[in-house]
Each structure stands twice: as structure tokens, then as C-alpha cells.
Motif scaffolding. Structure first.
Motif, short mmCIF file in Angstrom:
data_model
loop_
_atom_site.label_atom_id
_atom_site.label_comp_id
_atom_site.label_asym_id
_atom_site.label_seq_id
_atom_site.Cartn_x
_atom_site.Cartn_y
_atom_site.Cartn_z
N ILE A 16 0.74 -1.29 -0.06
CA ILE A 16 -0.07 0.08 0.19
C ILE A 16 0.87 1.28 0.06
CG2 ILE A 16 -1.60 1.47 1.25
CD1 ILE A 16 -2.63 -1.32 2.34
N ASN A 17 0.73 2.26 -0.99
CA ASN A 17 1.33 3.39 -1.14
C ASN A 17 0.21 4.65 -1.02
OD1 ASN A 17 2.76 5.70 -1.60
ND2 ASN A 17 3.71 4.82 -3.59
N SER A 18 0.11 5.24 0.31
CA SER A 18 -0.95 6.08 0.38
C SER A 18 -0.35 7.59 0.08
CB SER A 18 -1.42 6.04 1.84
OG SER A 18 -2.20 4.86 1.92
N GLY A 19 -1.04 8.28 -0.81
CA GLY A 19 -0.82 9.61 -0.99
C GLY A 19 -1.60 10.52 -0.60
N SER A 20 -1.70 11.76 -0.88
CA SER A 20 -2.28 12.93 -0.27
C SER A 20 -3.86 12.59 -0.89
CB SER A 20 -1.99 14.32 -0.86
OG SER A 20 -1.90 14.44 -2.09
N SER A 21 -4.13 12.08 -1.94
CA SER A 21 -5.40 12.01 -2.48
C SER A 21 -5.60 10.70 -3.28
CB SER A 21 -5.83 13.31 -3.37
OG SER A 21 -5.04 13.29 -4.58
N SER A 22 -4.75 9.77 -3.08
CA SER A 22 -4.59 8.53 -3.89
C SER A 22 -4.21 7.51 -2.86
CB SER A 22 -3.83 8.58 -5.21
OG SER A 22 -2.37 8.77 -4.77
N ILE A 23 -4.51 6.21 -3.24
CA ILE A 23 -3.87 4.89 -2.70
C ILE A 23 -3.60 4.04 -3.79
CG2 ILE A 23 -4.42 3.08 -1.21
CD1 ILE A 23 -6.04 4.50 0.48
N LYS A 24 -2.29 3.73 -4.05
CA LYS A 24 -1.77 2.86 -4.92
C LYS A 24 -1.56 1.55 -4.14
CE LYS A 24 0.78 6.23 -7.76
NZ LYS A 24 2.19 6.66 -8.16
N PHE A 25 -1.83 0.44 -4.80
CA PHE A 25 -1.71 -0.80 -4.27
C PHE A 25 -1.27 -1.87 -5.26
CE2 PHE A 25 -5.92 -1.37 -5.97
CZ PHE A 25 -6.09 -2.45 -6.19
N ALA A 26 -0.66 -3.12 -4.81
CA ALA A 26 -0.35 -4.13 -5.47
C ALA A 26 -0.17 -5.32 -4.58
CB ALA A 26 1.26 -3.88 -6.13
N VAL A 27 -0.48 -6.41 -5.47
CA VAL A 27 -0.26 -7.60 -4.65
C VAL A 27 0.64 -8.58 -5.46
CG1 VAL A 27 -2.04 -9.88 -4.20
CG2 VAL A 27 -2.94 -7.35 -4.20
N PHE A 28 1.40 -9.19 -4.60
CA PHE A 28 2.34 -10.14 -5.15
C PHE A 28 2.26 -11.60 -4.47
CE2 PHE A 28 3.93 -5.82 -5.08
CZ PHE A 28 4.78 -5.66 -6.36
#
Length: 409
Positions: A16-28
Motif C-alpha cells: 500500500i502506497n498512500s498519497g495525499s489524494s490517492s492510494i496505490k496498491f499491488a499484490v504479489f
């Protein structure tokens, strides 16, 4: 610490990569760290959108919500992501969650298992990264609510730079400021760490050489790496320092800020908004855009001048970092601009011909990893960064070690 393994499902790591107005995610996949899916929610609190892609870039989900239905905070956005994972990736089991945390302060040199004490300490770093750290912690808190006892690992963007010497880690201020944490922390460390490990594994002939990595994107910085360790970097106490970015100023004479405060009566919030949101490429182009693609496509003189300013400062910092290392053997381009802009890479390299760079024009036009000629004194490379994979590796390694210790005990 233990998680009951369901043998009918694929063990996986969520990043999980939480930014100011976004959340990026990846599953491995936890077994080999192959990517299963990657996605993000943008525009949290406004006109939000949700997109998920498979490793071959096929879109698996795409949603744009009207304002009244959009997630209004990070907890709501994360719940949408987790609901999607539960329904569309029901064949996976999350064994650990890795989080990108922008600032680790002077204490955190490596990834750490998150607990209440760690969160409390990270919250004390809000003043060091006010536009990033609160959102990182919001993502952590939301994930802990959902996953309960599943290990949560914090991975720090500042950690890779902790190998810098005191000289490259400090400012010429009274030493008391250094002791209280006013230091050149550096950022984009997870990207630099990934590039460093990639070169070591796949391009070993170039590993260990005096290297400058240029992470060029909406946020941009450069890092000097020698013998596999960070030596110096362009970002300092905050992600504002160094070269100009999408809407961030980069280096500015502190006298300008004193002028704004003393003679224009600007307050801290006004200066913060100026430096973070209205400057950089956006400001230089007269408000045209903070996106390099838009500027490259524009015929406006302001766009051309913004590009020239950016290119010149990248060149300056490459040579400045080379001076720190007393030499230069490799330049690596990465990040959204570094990986994708043929024009910017070409301009930067052409401006370095006088120090020994010979550009392979055909290689630069394609997807080649090596952008310089075989006779070039300085090797130029293009490598796609993968911060999420770096976080997944750290999360896998630390959670596995913790589980082993738990079993042994």
C-alpha cells in the motif's frame, strides 16, 4: 504474529502506497514475488476513480464515481480496495502488508514491524513531511483495522540515504539543529534501492561504479551511489529541495522566503502552497501544466523555457554529485519522465557530451536499457523502477523472519 495459512488459497503480500489524494496498491505472490495485480484509487475526497490492471496491463476494473458516491477519506478508499480483493481475488490470502512511509526520521534505517509505539513515533515526524506522512499513517491505521493480526511492515523512503556521511547529511547550521533532526534525509530511497539491486542482479558489470541515478517524474531527485551505497542526494530536509519538479520549486535561495515574509507579509501556509503546489514546471510555464508531456507538446515559449530550466538543472546536479564521488561512470534514468521521455533523456545526455557521454540516438528512441555508445566514457542506462516490488521484498523478508523467530520461540 502467526497467520493461519489456508492451503486452498495463494499466499500473498499486499503493498500500500498512500498519497495525499490517492492510494496505490499491488499484490504479489509470496512464494516468488511475482505481481498478481496493481491498481489505485485517485481523487479521494473529490471525483475519485478506481483502476486495477493485471501484469500484462489489461484493465480488470475501472470505475469513476460521481462526487456524492466517491470515497471521502483513506479509510473508505482502502475498504473499496479490500472489498475488490475479497470478491475478485478470493483465491489469495494476504499474509503481510507492506507500506511505503515517506519519512523515517533519524531513527529508522531499515523496514520495521508496525505496532502502536512505531505509529506514535512516526506521527512525531509529521512536521518533517507534512504533505506525505499523515496520509501514509492513515493508510496504515486503516489497514490495521481490516487485517487485525496480519503483520504490517513500514518501508521508508529515507532509509537508503542513511549511509551518507555527516558532510552530505548536514547543513551549515549550528550543530544543535542536526542533533534535533534537521538533516539532509533524502527521498525516493525505495526507488534508488530497487535500481541499485536491479543493476547488481542483471547488469553486474556496472554495479559498484560511481553512479548517478536520476529519478525524474512529477517528484524528482538524483542520487549518487558508489560501491552500492548512497553517497549524496539532491533532496534534503524535505521533498522540496534539489531540481524543479511538477509543481514543487526545487532549490530556492532562503532569502526569497525571508523577502516574502518580511516585505510581502506572506504566512507559512501561503509559502507552503507556493513551494509545493504553484512552482516547478507549473510555475515556470506560466501555469500551463505540471505535466512534462503537455509541455513537450506545447509550442508556447514558457513551456520551452520550463523544459530547458529542468534539463539544465538535471545536468548541473549530475555533475555536482559526480564531484562528490570524484568521478562518474554510469548515469541511470528512471521515474515517469526518465523512463518515458525520449526528448528529455536526449537533451540531458547531449548536454553531457563534453564530459564523455556519447549518445546512441537509435537506442534512446526505443526501449533499450543502454542508451550510450560502446565507446562512451560514461555509460547511460534506462531502467524502469519498481518501488512496490522493493516494498514487497522487504515485507516478505521481515515477516518471514518474524514468523521464524515466533516458531523457534
Amino acid at each position: 504474529m502467526s497467520t493461519q495459512l489456508d492451503t486452498n488459497r495463494i499466499p500473498a503480500i499486499l503493498v500500500i502506497n498512500s498519497g495525499s489524494s490517492s492510494i496505490k496498491f499491488a499484490v504479489f505472490d509470496d512464494s516468488d514475488l511475482s505481481e498478481l495485480v496493481k491498481g489505485q484509487i485517485d481523487g479521494i475526497g473529490s471525483h475519485a476513480s478506481f483502476k486495477v490492471k493485471s501484469p500484462d496491463q489489461r484493465i480488470q476494473e475501472a470505475i469513476t464515481w460521481p462526487l456524492e458516491l466517491a470515497p471521502q477519506d483513506h479509510s473508505a478508499a482502502l475498504k473499496i480496495i479490500l472489498d475488490w480483493l475479497h470478491h475478485d481475488l478470493s483465491h489469495i490470502q494476504i499474509l503481510a502488508v507492506g507500506h511505503r512511509v515517506v519519512h523515517g526520521g533519524p531513527k529508522y534505517f531499515e523496514p520495521v514491524l508496525i505496532n502502536d509505539a512505531v505509529i506514535h513515533e512516526l506521527e512525531s515526524f509529521y512536521a518533517l513531511a507534512p504533505l506525505h506522512e499523515p496520509h501514509n499513517i492513515a493508510g496504515i491505521k486503516a489497514a490495521r483495522e481490516v487485517f487485525g493480526d496480519v503483520p504490517q511492515i513500514a518501508c521508508f523512503d529515507t532509509a537508503f540515504h542513511r549511509s551518507q556521511s555527516f558532510i552530505n547529511d548536514t547543513y551549515a547550521l549550528p550543530r544543535a539543529f542536526y542533533e534535533e533532526g534537521v538533516r539532509r534525509y533524502g527521498f525516493h530511497g525505495l526507488s534508488y534501492e530497487y535500481i541499485n539491486s536491479y543493476v547488481q542482479q542483471y547488469l553486474p558489470a556496472y554495479f559498484g561504479k560511481k553512479t548517478v541515478v536520476a529519478h525524474l517524474g512529477n517528484g524528482a531527485s538524483l542520487c549518487a551511489i558508489e560501491h552500492g551505497h548512497a553517497v549524496a542526494t539532491t533532496m534534503g530536509f524535505s521533498p522540496l529541495d534539489g531540481i524543479p519538479m511538477g509543481s514543487r520549486s526545487g532549490q530556492v535561495d532562503p532569502g526569497v522566503l525571508l523577502y516574502l515574509m518580511q516585505y510581502k507579509q506572506w504566512d507559512a501556509q501561503g509559502i507552503s502552497d507556493l513551494l509545493y503546489k504553484e512552482s516547478g514546471l507549473k510555475g515556470l510555464s506560466g501555469g500551463l501544466s505540471n505535466d512534462m508531456r503537455t509541455l513537450e507538446a506545447s509550442s508556447a515559449i514558457e513551456a520551452k523555457e520550463a523544459i530547458s530550466y529542468f534539463v539544465q538543472h538535471v545536468q548541473q546536479e549530475i555533475l555536482s554529485l559526480a564531484a562528490v564521488m570524484q568521478g562518474l561512470g554510469v548515469v541511470i534514468f528512471t521515474g515517469g519522465i526518465g523512463e518515458n521521455s525520449i526528448f528529455i533523456r536526449g537533451q540531458v545526455m547531449q548536454g553531457l557530451q563534453w564530459v564523455g557521454v556519447e549518445v546512441d540516438e537509435r537506442a534512446n528512441l526505443g526501449d533499450a536499457a543502454i542508451l550510450s555508445t560502446t565507446s562512451s566514457k560514461i555509460i547511460c542506462l534506462r531502467i524502469a523502477t519498481n518501488e512496490e516490488l522493493m516494498i514487497a521484498k522487504h515485507t516478505h523478508n521481515l515477516s518471514t523472519a518474524l514468523l521464524t523467530c515466533s516458531v523457534d520461540a
